[in-house]
Design an enzyme around this catalytic site. Structure first.
Site, PDB file in Angstrom:
ATOM      1  N   ARG A 115       0.861  -1.181   0.000  1.00 13.62           N
ATOM      2  CA  ARG A 115       0.000   0.000   0.000  1.00 13.62           C
ATOM      3  C   ARG A 115       0.900   1.234   0.000  1.00 13.62           C
ATOM      4  O   ARG A 115       1.642   1.466   0.951  1.00 13.62           O
ATOM      5  CB  ARG A 115      -0.910  -0.023   1.231  1.00 13.62           C
ATOM      6  CG  ARG A 115      -1.742   1.229   1.368  1.00 13.62           C
ATOM      7  CD  ARG A 115      -2.731   1.168   2.535  1.00 13.62           C
ATOM      8  NE  ARG A 115      -3.340   2.469   2.639  1.00 13.62           N
ATOM      9  CZ  ARG A 115      -3.134   3.337   3.630  1.00 13.62           C
ATOM     10  NH1 ARG A 115      -2.384   3.010   4.661  1.00 13.62           N
ATOM     11  NH2 ARG A 115      -3.687   4.524   3.604  1.00 13.62           N
ATOM     12  N   ASN A 333      -6.997   2.069   9.862  1.00 13.40           N
ATOM     13  CA  ASN A 333      -5.647   2.203  10.406  1.00 13.40           C
ATOM     14  C   ASN A 333      -5.770   2.100  11.915  1.00 13.40           C
ATOM     15  O   ASN A 333      -6.469   2.906  12.538  1.00 13.40           O
ATOM     16  CB  ASN A 333      -5.052   3.555  10.029  1.00 13.40           C
ATOM     17  CG  ASN A 333      -4.824   3.689   8.528  1.00 13.40           C
ATOM     18  OD1 ASN A 333      -5.038   2.744   7.774  1.00 13.40           O
ATOM     19  ND2 ASN A 333      -4.384   4.853   8.103  1.00 13.40           N
TER      20      ASN A 333
HETATM   21  C1  PNW Z   1      -0.749   7.449  10.717  1.00 17.55           C
HETATM   22  N1  PNW Z   1      -2.668  10.309  16.262  1.00 17.55           N
HETATM   23  O1  PNW Z   1      -0.748   8.682  11.337  1.00 17.55           O
HETATM   24  C2  PNW Z   1      -0.420   7.801   9.280  1.00 17.55           C
HETATM   25  O2  PNW Z   1      -1.307   7.295   8.329  1.00 17.55           O
HETATM   26  C3  PNW Z   1       0.998   7.514   8.901  1.00 17.55           C
HETATM   27  O3  PNW Z   1       1.361   8.373   7.865  1.00 17.55           O
HETATM   28  C4  PNW Z   1       1.893   7.644  10.122  1.00 17.55           C
HETATM   29  O4  PNW Z   1       3.238   7.581   9.822  1.00 17.55           O
HETATM   30  C5  PNW Z   1       1.487   6.540  11.075  1.00 17.55           C
HETATM   31  O5  PNW Z   1       0.101   6.600  11.390  1.00 17.55           O
HETATM   32  C6  PNW Z   1       2.274   6.563  12.378  1.00 17.55           C
HETATM   33  O6  PNW Z   1       2.086   7.776  13.033  1.00 17.55           O
HETATM   34  C7  PNW Z   1      -1.242   8.995  12.582  1.00 17.55           C
HETATM   35  O7  PNW Z   1      -2.164  11.341  16.773  1.00 17.55           O
HETATM   36  C8  PNW Z   1      -0.667  10.082  13.210  1.00 17.55           C
HETATM   37  O8  PNW Z   1      -3.536   9.693  16.865  1.00 17.55           O
HETATM   38  C9  PNW Z   1      -1.155  10.526  14.423  1.00 17.55           C
HETATM   39  C10 PNW Z   1      -2.206   9.858  15.011  1.00 17.55           C
HETATM   40  C11 PNW Z   1      -2.782   8.769  14.392  1.00 17.55           C
HETATM   41  C12 PNW Z   1      -2.288   8.344  13.182  1.00 17.55           C
END
Ligand code: PNW
Length: 488
Positions: A115, A333
């Site tokens: 992906r 996710n």
């Molecule tokens: C996801 N939160 O981001 C993204 O889809 C990715 O690009 C990222 O690298 C990955 O998770 C890890 O962080 C998030 O604050 C970023 O809850 C922040 C949050 C959730 C998902």
């Protein structure tokens, strides 16, 4: 991320609720399988799709190559103080040039699917207007390379790198013109890739790029909107998704499957009583009201509209029809959870259970260790909305990885994390929750947004000075999982 934005804060937008009856999914059985330990029960369904994921701005680099236009992440990361150590994605993992080697990394651990995301400003440097075929060609090359190596491409159209021109002219997602431009871009890409790409995701994580980028100001474009402006921005994002679904349907080869990848807030019954489970299912609708709920149900929940009063988003019935255009699958996710319990005194019938300070989390402050999220997230999506095809489009964890004297990274924390989360995913498939695949975030360490290069999420270690990739222990673990189609 610099500012403390917790999942709880995200969830605060929800709270009380008007209850709606949920779709019964009779095939979801009792949850006694939680303790399964026999070898057969550790196995995943035949044909389960094991994959891995990345996103364009986080890995590609080559920000000026072949006519790519600037994105809001170029602007944001080049503004001092926004990203840890003022890092940016100018070079990142140089995946734009090194993609062939990266495909070999995937092949080596047996990935069945990859992906990745497409950088909108490579394809339309200004977001709309004349396309840039040279930019799209990178994805043609990548897709061909994947297929030549037996790996299925799963493409996301928007993973946060909005063309800067759309931010300048329309206020980005604040403007309805951006939703329209997104639909046009989606149709253009689908027409050109869907002969080979059979799974297309519109948008990655409304719940992150709107809340963190447009509300808290900690991601691009760094705005702090509230009230009607914020709610209208959220509305334009789901509208853009719906327009993209319609445009893809109109232009893609038949057989192309369309979905999204949302970081749903996942209410977990703090103690698994029937009352708490029912409360968690009600909470699922309200905690995701402004994104996945309106997409699945074609209306905002009564409570979301009521609690926002005069600040509720402005929309037409036609908007709601577009937003809820039927999907072929739902991607989720999943990193963390939100504990809830039944509460007779709240109109919503549920209450949040506070998290103690000592609750364990990964180096990313928001990533509370929550294996149960990988059971309850997909289960709620199946039970509440009757979804028949679910993918876990991201799951993984950050760690303070350091090579040992022998050069290997022994990330036993990540292996422990993955093993415990996967056990809960297996519990879901044993309970007939239709999860078809799992994409581990991430193939390799990369640009972790406002955290820069500090928090590493990869199963391959990246030495940014040399761009050398080294499999970590977790890559060995994942190779075994894939080879046996079972938890090891
Ligand atoms: C996801 N939160 O981001 C993204 O889809 C990715 O690009 C990222 O690298 C990955 O998770 C890890 O962080 C998030 O604050 C970023 O809850 C922040 C949050 C959730 C998902």
């Amino acid at each position: 991320m610099k500012k403390k934005i917790s999942r709880r804060t995200f969830a605060k937008i929800a709270g009380a609720a008007t209850l709606a009856s949920t779709t019964e999914l009779p095939s979801i059985g009792p949850t006694a399988s939680a303790q399964s330990t026999t070898p057969a029960e550790r196995e995943f369904p035949r044909g389960f799709i094991w994959g891995t994921a990345t996103a364009s701005y986080q890995v590609e680099g080559a920000v000026k190559e072949d006519g790519r236009g600037p994105s809001i992440w170029d602007t944001f990361s080049h503004t001092p103080g926004n990203v840890v150590n003022n890092a940016n994605g100018d070079i990142a993992n140089d995946h734009y040039r090194l993609y062939k080697g990266d495909v070999q990394l995937m092949k080596a651990f047996g990935a069945k699917a990859y992906r990745f995301s497409i950088a909108w400003p490579r394809v339309f440097p200004n977001g709309d207007g004349p396309p840039n075929p040279k930019g799209l060609d990178f994805y043609n090359r990548l897709v061909d390379e994947l297929l030549a190596n037996g790996i299925q491409p799963y493409a996301t159209l928007y993973h946060w790198d909005l063309p800067q021109s759309l931010q300048d002219r329309f206020g980005g997602w604040e403007g309805r013109d951006t939703s329209k431009a997104f639909g046009d871009y989606a149709g253009y890409v689908a027409a050109r890739l869907s002969d080979r790409v059979k799974h297309i995701f519109t948008i990655n994580e409304f719940g992150a790029f709107i809340e963190v980028g447009y509300r808290w100001g900690a991601h691009a474009p760094g705005l702090k909107l509230e009230g009607l402006r914020l709610n209208q921005t959220r509305h334009h994002a789901v509208l853009g998704h719906g327009l993209a679904v319609q445009a893809i349907r109109a232009s893609a080869k038949s057989g192309t499957k369309i979905g999204l990848a949302e970081n749903i807030t996942i209410p977990v019954p703090v103690v698994e009583t029937p009352q708490n489970v029912a409360a968690a299912e009600r909470a699922m609708r309200e905690m995701n009201a402004q994104y996945l709920t309106v997409i699945m149900e074609g209306k905002y929940t009564d409570w979301y509209l009521k609690s926002n009063g005069a600040n509720a988003p402005k929309f037409t019935p036609e908007d709601l029809k577009i937003i809820s255009s039927p999907l072929d699958f739902v991607g989720v996710n999943i990193y963390t959870n939100e504990f809830v319990k039944a509460d007779e005194t709240s109109p919503a019938g549920f209450a949040h259970v506070p998290r103690p300070k000592s609750f364990p989390h990964a180096p990313s402050f928001w990533l509370y260790i929550s294996p149960d999220a990988l059971y309850w997230g997909p289960r709620h999506v199946a039970k509440v909305w009757g979804v028949k095809e679910i993918y876990v489009t991201e799951n993984g964890c950050s760690a303070a990885d350091e090579p040992a004297a022998d050069g290997k990274v022994y990330d036993t924390d990540r292996v422990t994390y993955l093993r415990s989360y996967l056990a809960q995913l297996r519990r879901a498939t044993l309970d007939s929750v239709p999860v078809k695949g799992y994409f581990l975030w991430s193939l390799m360490d990369n640009f972790e947004w406002a955290d820069g290069y500090t928090n590493r999420f990869g199963i391959h270690y990246v030495d940014y000075a040399t761009q050398k990739r080294t499999p970590k222990l977790s890559a060995d673990f994942y190779r075994e999982v894939i080879a046996r189609n079972a938890i090891v």
